[in-house]
Design a protein around this motif. Structure first.
Motif: not given
Length: 308
Positions: A66-70, A109-115
């Motif tokens: 959220y802080r990177a893409r508000r 997604p900004d993280n947890r790509w594998e999930a």
């Protein structure tokens, strides 16, 4: 992730277990692969043609920075309202002929790509999706006055519906969308996609011409029929705006002319089978290129490094 099971239209689209039925899922993740807002505009066009029910939702809080893409919200006089919460959902839509298909749309997604890829696998297997077709767009040094070039890619060569313009290997920044195609191939699921080449000087504008070109390829790959009339009208209006801007800005117009000349030269070379390299000039070896690059880097730290 939450899958909605009480959607009668979905049961009809998926069919009974063991029943052979083709179901395409179109994939668009906003963010990295979206120069000219082409892929997002294409996805929105699909929704505008007839918004269908949501059949699966992802827990965005698990993926979004959220802080990177508000997300946007409104401040009205003395209070906050209208929070545009990011959503990553799968919708059930139908094409012009009534053929059902799925649309997975939302922020990359900004993280947890594998999930994320495992969650998409669950959707693919739960709804027995037979083919995933993605859309994307990247800025390139190409003129807007020439046809939109499209890069084709797939995790199975048999899925390709056109030849790639690229030769050899390119090392590029990865994306969740690209990783998903790789993982789906490892799990035995067909995935393919198209990336439109956007004129770099238009990358920050909405470019509906590229959105229409992407959807034309999705029609072929997904065996769908999509009404593009409204999008093509929008594209024509944008072309008029661009022409008006170039007429008033000679410097930008000169850049476009140079790109046209470069584009046409490469096209002629491709058609004739000739090379644009100077005759009788051998290609440098990898070692020679490496040495030149090392000299360049060394020059950056030299006594004249601060000079332009």
């Amino acid at each position: 992730m939450h899958i909605v099971d009480d959607v009668p239209e979905l049961d009809a689209a998926v069919g009974e277990p063991g029943q052979e039925r083709a179901l395409t899922m179109v994939l668009v993740l906003d963010g990295f692969l979206d120069a000219g807002n082409a892929a997002a505009r294409a996805a929105q066009h699909l929704v505008d043609l007839g918004e269908g029910p949501v059949v699966a939702t992802f827990d965005v809080d698990q993926f979004h920075d959220y802080r990177a893409r508000r997300p946007a919200m409104s401040f009205v006089r003395d209070h906050y309202e209208g929070y545009d919460a990011p959503r990553l959902v799968v919708r059930l839509l139908r094409d012009t002929g009534g053929t059902p298909y799925l649309l997975l749309q939302g922020p990359e997604p900004d993280n947890r790509w594998e999930a994320f890829t495992r969650a998409v696998r669950e959707v693919v297997e739960r709804f027995r999706v037979t083919r995933v077709v993605s859309m994307g767009s990247v800025p390139m040094a190409v003129p807007h006055t020439r046809p939109i070039a499209i890069t084709h890619h797939a995790n199975d060569p048999g899925l390709l519906i056109g030849e790639s313009a690229w030769r050899g290997e390119l090392r590029i920044p990865s994306s969740a969308q690209a990783l998903l195609e790789v993982r789906l191939g490892e799990w035995g699921h067909a995935a393919m996609g198209f990336v439109a080449h956007i004129p770099h000087y238009l990358a920050q504008l909405d470019y509906p011409k590229a959105a229409a070109a992407l959807l034309e390829h999705v029609e072929k790959a997904g065996r769908l029929t999509i009404d593009l009339s409204d999008l093509l009208v929008e594209a024509e209006e944008r072309e008029v705006e661009i022409a008006r801007y170039l007429a008033a800005n000679d410097e930008v117009n000169d850049v476009v002319i140079a790109l046209e000349q470069q584009y046409d030269a490469f096209e002629r070379a491709e058609e004739s089978g000739s090379s644009l390299l100077a005759e009788d000039q051998p290609l440098p070896t990898g070692e020679e290129i490496g040495q030149q690059f090392e000299q360049f880097l060394a020059g950056l730290d030299g006594p004249d490094a601060d000079q332009p």
